[in-house]
Design an enzyme around this catalytic site. Structure first.
Site, PDB file in Angstrom:
ATOM      1  N   ARG A  58       0.805  -1.350  -0.103  1.00 30.52           N
ATOM      2  CA  ARG A  58       0.065  -0.039  -0.055  1.00 30.52           C
ATOM      3  C   ARG A  58       0.614   1.284  -0.092  1.00 30.52           C
ATOM      4  O   ARG A  58       0.641   2.158  -0.668  1.00 30.52           O
ATOM      5  CB  ARG A  58      -1.105   0.077   1.267  1.00 30.52           C
ATOM      6  CG  ARG A  58      -2.235  -0.782   1.004  1.00 30.52           C
ATOM      7  CD  ARG A  58      -2.581  -1.202   2.435  1.00 30.52           C
ATOM      8  NE  ARG A  58      -1.602  -2.461   2.676  1.00 30.52           N
ATOM      9  CZ  ARG A  58      -1.866  -3.541   2.443  1.00 30.52           C
ATOM     10  NH1 ARG A  58      -2.812  -4.035   1.817  1.00 30.52           N
ATOM     11  NH2 ARG A  58      -1.021  -4.614   2.493  1.00 30.52           N
ATOM     12  N   THR A  59       1.695   1.381   1.066  1.00 28.07           N
ATOM     13  CA  THR A  59       2.300   2.800   1.174  1.00 28.07           C
ATOM     14  C   THR A  59       3.536   2.763   0.109  1.00 28.07           C
ATOM     15  O   THR A  59       3.214   4.078  -0.574  1.00 28.07           O
ATOM     16  CB  THR A  59       3.161   2.647   2.374  1.00 28.07           C
ATOM     17  OG1 THR A  59       2.323   2.194   3.616  1.00 28.07           O
ATOM     18  CG2 THR A  59       3.543   3.808   2.893  1.00 28.07           C
ATOM     19  N   LYS A  86      24.967  -6.364  -0.482  1.00 27.68           N
ATOM     20  CA  LYS A  86      26.533  -6.522  -0.658  1.00 27.68           C
ATOM     21  C   LYS A  86      27.511  -6.058   0.689  1.00 27.68           C
ATOM     22  O   LYS A  86      28.345  -5.969   0.951  1.00 27.68           O
ATOM     23  CB  LYS A  86      27.013  -5.964  -1.903  1.00 27.68           C
ATOM     24  CG  LYS A  86      26.672  -6.694  -3.060  1.00 27.68           C
ATOM     25  CD  LYS A  86      27.129  -6.035  -4.211  1.00 27.68           C
ATOM     26  CE  LYS A  86      26.392  -5.805  -5.524  1.00 27.68           C
ATOM     27  NZ  LYS A  86      26.653  -4.857  -6.464  1.00 27.68           N
ATOM     28  N   ARG A 108      11.028   3.724   4.466  1.00 25.05           N
ATOM     29  CA  ARG A 108      10.564   2.865   5.310  1.00 25.05           C
ATOM     30  C   ARG A 108      11.697   1.881   6.011  1.00 25.05           C
ATOM     31  O   ARG A 108      12.444   1.693   5.170  1.00 25.05           O
ATOM     32  CB  ARG A 108       9.436   1.964   4.687  1.00 25.05           C
ATOM     33  CG  ARG A 108       9.057   0.996   5.815  1.00 25.05           C
ATOM     34  CD  ARG A 108       8.012   0.007   5.338  1.00 25.05           C
ATOM     35  NE  ARG A 108       6.782   0.665   5.345  1.00 25.05           N
ATOM     36  CZ  ARG A 108       5.499   0.106   5.154  1.00 25.05           C
ATOM     37  NH1 ARG A 108       5.316  -1.323   4.848  1.00 25.05           N
ATOM     38  NH2 ARG A 108       4.333   1.044   5.409  1.00 25.05           N
ATOM     39  N   HIS A 136       3.938   5.393  11.954  1.00 20.63           N
ATOM     40  CA  HIS A 136       3.705   5.522  10.570  1.00 20.63           C
ATOM     41  C   HIS A 136       2.790   6.597  10.356  1.00 20.63           C
ATOM     42  O   HIS A 136       1.407   6.425  10.427  1.00 20.63           O
ATOM     43  CB  HIS A 136       3.113   4.015  10.497  1.00 20.63           C
ATOM     44  CG  HIS A 136       2.844   3.478   9.119  1.00 20.63           C
ATOM     45  ND1 HIS A 136       2.985   4.475   7.905  1.00 20.63           N
ATOM     46  CD2 HIS A 136       2.598   2.568   8.337  1.00 20.63           C
ATOM     47  CE1 HIS A 136       2.457   3.975   6.637  1.00 20.63           C
ATOM     48  NE2 HIS A 136       2.444   2.620   7.063  1.00 20.63           N
TER      49      HIS A 136
HETATM   50  N1   CP Z   1      -0.784  -0.110   5.731  1.00 21.35           N
HETATM   51  C1   CP Z   1       0.644  -0.296   5.265  1.00 21.35           C
HETATM   52  O1   CP Z   1       1.574   0.100   5.736  1.00 21.35           O
HETATM   53  O2   CP Z   1       0.648  -1.384   4.243  1.00 21.35           O
HETATM   54  P1   CP Z   1       1.983  -1.957   3.503  1.00 21.35           P
HETATM   55  O3   CP Z   1       2.954  -2.383   4.556  1.00 21.35           O
HETATM   56  O4   CP Z   1       1.587  -2.653   2.643  1.00 21.35           O
HETATM   57  O5   CP Z   1       2.547  -0.492   2.947  1.00 21.35           O
END
Ligand code: CP
Length: 326
Positions: A58-59, A86, A108, A136
């Site tokens: 999603r993100t 590596k 992330r 998040h």
């Molecule tokens: N909600 C969310 O962070 O989903 P993803 O891990 O798929 O990005």
């Protein structure tokens, strides 16, 4: 002044006014998602680097799509296929990206604080797309937009958060965000996933209760946030999954304890049949797909706020776009 932050690292340091401002900007961008021509040129010539060191559906796709809809290009770091394999360090990796002159880095990482570490060492805005068990922020903002659209307000709602709260950056960001609007939280899950320190997360005017029984947590809830059981972050032997289903799964019968029109949110990915009954996930109270759509508007708003050299109101961007489409 349209905004006064140069990165988006977390919800905790933001004020309720700053959050409301981001949501207003996102609101103006929601209509673009319904428009037959979704592509604007506002960020033409700009580049967002997407550095995902942890898996995401999603993100990552939402940020890539948000950037594309604003006319920006993206650079994509595929962690699995990169020189991280590596032995290259995080810092060398992001400095390499930075040397290619992106206009922001969306990041992330599995380590809490990694985006803060990077933000101090690169010359462009950093957006936290999820760091370890810490925050998040864009998920909490899109959740807030979804709740406000459906409820008309974020103020003083009863919010039940079910499941693996301890390992959830989504829960932390939502508690920080909704707590600033006076929401009251009931957290429910296995005791080992409900640490006492969570009670200190909320600002004045908000409360957190740790509740052992899911039926009690759901009583009178306006909003139910169901969390994924994050097996990849569990180092201790967990509860047997059948027991988890029996004690904590959000079922249609349990949901009846909440207010009749209570909203059901899940950040995804959902483990259907584990933390949520498919009948609830696909039911009329579920906001799961609306959350995904709203993620685009929130991320477009943040990219605009952080990547444009000069602040510009999102509603002006949208007005300009409809003229261009005419
Ligand atoms: N909600 C969310 O962070 O989903 P993803 O891990 O798929 O990005």
């Amino acid at each position: 002044m349209l905004h006064c932050f140069s990165h988006m690292l977390g919800i905790e340091p933001l004020t309720a006014e700053q959050i409301a401002l981001i949501l207003e900007q996102a609101k103006a961008l929601q209509e673009i998602q319904q428009h037959p021509l979704k592509k604007l040129a506002t960020l033409r010539g700009k580049t967002a680097a997407l550095a995902f060191f942890e898996p995401s559906t999603r993100t990552r796709i939402s940020f890539a799509t948000a950037a594309a809809r604003l006319g920006a290009d993206t650079m994509n770091l595929q962690a699995e296929a990169s020189s991280l394999r590596k032995g290259e360090s995080l810092l060398d990796t992001v400095r390499t990206l930075d040397a290619m002159k992106p206009d922001c880095i969306v990041m992330r990482h599995s380590s809490s604080g990694a985006p803060h570490f990077v933000a101090e060492r690169v010359g462009v805005p950093v957006i936290n797309a999820g760091d370890g068990t810490h925050e998040h922020p864009t998920q909490a903002l899109l959740d807030a937009l979804t709740i406000r659209d459906r409820r008309g307000t974020l103020d003083e709602l009863n919010v039940a958060i079910l499941g693996d709260v301890q390992h959830s950056r989504v829960a932390r960001s939502n508690i920080h965000l909704l707590g600033k609007f006076g929401c009251r939280f009931a957290l429910c899950g296995p005791a080992m996933w409900l640490p006492c320190e969570l009670e200190s997360l909320t600002p004045p005017g908000s409360t957190i209760r740790r509740v052992p029984r899911v039926e009690e947590a759901l009583e009178g809830a306006d909003v139910v946030i169901v969390l994924r059981v994050q097996q990849e972050r569990h180092h201790e032997p967990g509860l047997p999954l059948e027991e988890y289903v029996l004690l904590y799964q959000l079922t249609a019968e349990r949901l009846q304890r909440a207010k009749p029109n209570a909203l059901v949110l899940h950040p995804g990915p959902m483990l259907r049949g584990l933390e949520i009954d498919p009948a609830v996930a696909d039911g009329p109270q579920s906001c799961v797909l609306e959350q995904v759509t709203n993620g685009l508007a929130v991320r477009m708003a943040l990219l605009l706020m952080l990547m444009l050299g000069t602040p510009q109101d999102a509603s002006d961007v949208v007005k300009g776009a409809s003229h261009a489409a005419d």
